[in-house]
Motif scaffolding. Structure first.
Motif, PDB file in Angstrom:
ATOM      1  N   ASP A  35      48.152  35.969  55.268  1.00 25.77           N
ATOM      2  CA  ASP A  35      47.999  36.978  55.863  1.00 25.77           C
ATOM      3  C   ASP A  35      46.537  37.880  56.111  1.00 25.77           C
ATOM      4  OD1 ASP A  35      50.959  37.407  55.453  1.00 25.77           O
ATOM      5  OD2 ASP A  35      50.751  37.710  53.478  1.00 25.77           O
ATOM      6  N   LYS A  36      45.878  37.685  54.769  1.00 22.89           N
ATOM      7  CA  LYS A  36      44.675  38.235  55.279  1.00 22.89           C
ATOM      8  C   LYS A  36      44.097  37.555  56.586  1.00 22.89           C
ATOM      9  CE  LYS A  36      42.705  38.479  50.682  1.00 22.89           C
ATOM     10  NZ  LYS A  36      41.722  38.554  49.990  1.00 22.89           N
ATOM     11  N   ALA A  37      43.606  35.926  56.870  1.00 25.44           N
ATOM     12  CA  ALA A  37      43.123  35.888  58.349  1.00 25.44           C
ATOM     13  C   ALA A  37      44.049  36.461  59.361  1.00 25.44           C
ATOM     14  CB  ALA A  37      44.046  33.990  58.453  1.00 25.44           C
ATOM     15  N   GLU A  38      45.160  36.473  59.543  1.00 24.01           N
ATOM     16  CA  GLU A  38      46.120  37.413  60.874  1.00 24.01           C
ATOM     17  C   GLU A  38      45.108  38.524  60.512  1.00 24.01           C
ATOM     18  OE1 GLU A  38      50.252  37.118  60.439  1.00 24.01           O
ATOM     19  OE2 GLU A  38      49.656  34.590  61.195  1.00 24.01           O
ATOM     20  N   GLU A  39      45.320  39.031  59.152  1.00 25.34           N
ATOM     21  CA  GLU A  39      44.919  40.442  59.866  1.00 25.34           C
ATOM     22  C   GLU A  39      43.270  41.094  60.371  1.00 25.34           C
ATOM     23  OE1 GLU A  39      44.797  42.425  55.785  1.00 25.34           O
ATOM     24  OE2 GLU A  39      47.416  42.317  55.661  1.00 25.34           O
ATOM     25  N   ARG A  40      42.378  39.778  59.946  1.00 20.94           N
ATOM     26  CA  ARG A  40      40.995  39.611  59.951  1.00 20.94           C
ATOM     27  C   ARG A  40      40.771  39.206  62.532  1.00 20.94           C
ATOM     28  NH1 ARG A  40      38.218  38.092  54.798  1.00 20.94           N
ATOM     29  NH2 ARG A  40      38.727  39.672  53.437  1.00 20.94           N
ATOM     30  N   LEU A  41      41.971  38.152  62.518  1.00 23.04           N
ATOM     31  CA  LEU A  41      42.279  38.034  63.371  1.00 23.04           C
ATOM     32  C   LEU A  41      42.692  38.791  64.843  1.00 23.04           C
ATOM     33  CD1 LEU A  41      41.754  35.574  65.794  1.00 23.04           C
ATOM     34  CD2 LEU A  41      43.860  35.254  65.355  1.00 23.04           C
ATOM     35  N   PRO A  46      42.631  42.765  68.998  1.00 24.01           N
ATOM     36  CA  PRO A  46      43.663  43.280  68.645  1.00 24.01           C
ATOM     37  C   PRO A  46      45.515  43.104  69.664  1.00 24.01           C
ATOM     38  CG  PRO A  46      42.190  44.797  68.933  1.00 24.01           C
ATOM     39  CD  PRO A  46      41.402  43.442  69.248  1.00 24.01           C
ATOM     40  N   SER A  47      44.283  41.830  71.687  1.00 24.30           N
ATOM     41  CA  SER A  47      45.220  42.146  72.257  1.00 24.30           C
ATOM     42  C   SER A  47      46.450  41.226  72.039  1.00 24.30           C
ATOM     43  CB  SER A  47      44.866  42.405  73.626  1.00 24.30           C
ATOM     44  OG  SER A  47      44.144  41.270  73.439  1.00 24.30           O
ATOM     45  N   ILE A  48      45.943  40.775  70.720  1.00 22.27           N
ATOM     46  CA  ILE A  48      46.875  38.583  70.612  1.00 22.27           C
ATOM     47  C   ILE A  48      48.795  39.417  70.610  1.00 22.27           C
ATOM     48  CG2 ILE A  48      46.943  36.932  68.910  1.00 22.27           C
ATOM     49  CD1 ILE A  48      44.491  36.871  68.364  1.00 22.27           C
ATOM     50  N   GLU A 107      35.706  31.548  68.102  1.00 25.21           N
ATOM     51  CA  GLU A 107      37.336  31.509  67.819  1.00 25.21           C
ATOM     52  C   GLU A 107      37.274  32.708  68.068  1.00 25.21           C
ATOM     53  OE1 GLU A 107      38.375  28.909  64.106  1.00 25.21           O
ATOM     54  OE2 GLU A 107      37.611  30.959  63.784  1.00 25.21           O
ATOM     55  N   ARG A 108      37.526  34.071  68.046  1.00 22.56           N
ATOM     56  CA  ARG A 108      37.574  35.075  69.656  1.00 22.56           C
ATOM     57  C   ARG A 108      37.124  34.896  70.828  1.00 22.56           C
ATOM     58  NH1 ARG A 108      34.909  40.053  66.800  1.00 22.56           N
ATOM     59  NH2 ARG A 108      34.311  38.654  65.089  1.00 22.56           N
TER      60      ARG A 108
END
Length: 134
Positions: A35-41, A46-48, A107-108
């Motif tokens: 959950d933390k990883a997804e929030e940061r990603l 944000p367009s993912i 990754e970004r």
């Protein structure tokens, strides 16, 4: 439940031989990391979700990045950079390189929206300025 559908089972499958224990307590800790990883990603790119819904970004690509982020922490949770054996020594890495949950620049870039439009140069000088004879 994660936005991208990553589960603790997915993390174990992506672990490439890493022995991750099972059980509800461990799964809850892994889910918290997911959950933390997804929030940061999603904060970084944000367009993912929109691009996955539109079919312009494979969901598996975004899920893989979340898996890699979580596995970095699981593989080295104490952020050890160096360890000795005789007269035990340990060096803790205070940099972002290990033990921390983060999105790498690669990754970004992998998940960033493609650039659109023309790429050109910016004219420098005063309006109407021209080289003599131009």
């Amino acid at each position: 439940m994660s936005t991208l559908g990553v589960t603790p089972s997915d993390i174990r499958d992506a672990g490439f031989g890493l022995a991750i224990p099972g059980g509800t307590t461990v799964d809850a800790q892994i889910q918290k990391l997911i959950d933390k990883a997804e929030e940061r990603l999603l904060a970084a790119v944000p367009s993912i979700p929109r691009r996955i819904a539109a079919g312009t970004l494979p969901a598996a690509l975004a899920k893989g990045v979340v898996e890699d982020m979580v596995l970095r922490v699981i593989k080295n949770p104490r952020a050890l950079r160096q360890m000795g054996v005789d007269d035990f020594q340990a060096t803790i890495d205070t940099a972002v390189s290990s033990g921390a949950l983060y999105v790498t620049g690669d990754e970004r870039a992998l998940l960033a929206p493609p650039l659109r439009g023309a790429v050109g140069s910016v004219r420098i000088g005063l309006p109407g300025w021209r080289l003599p004879g131009a």
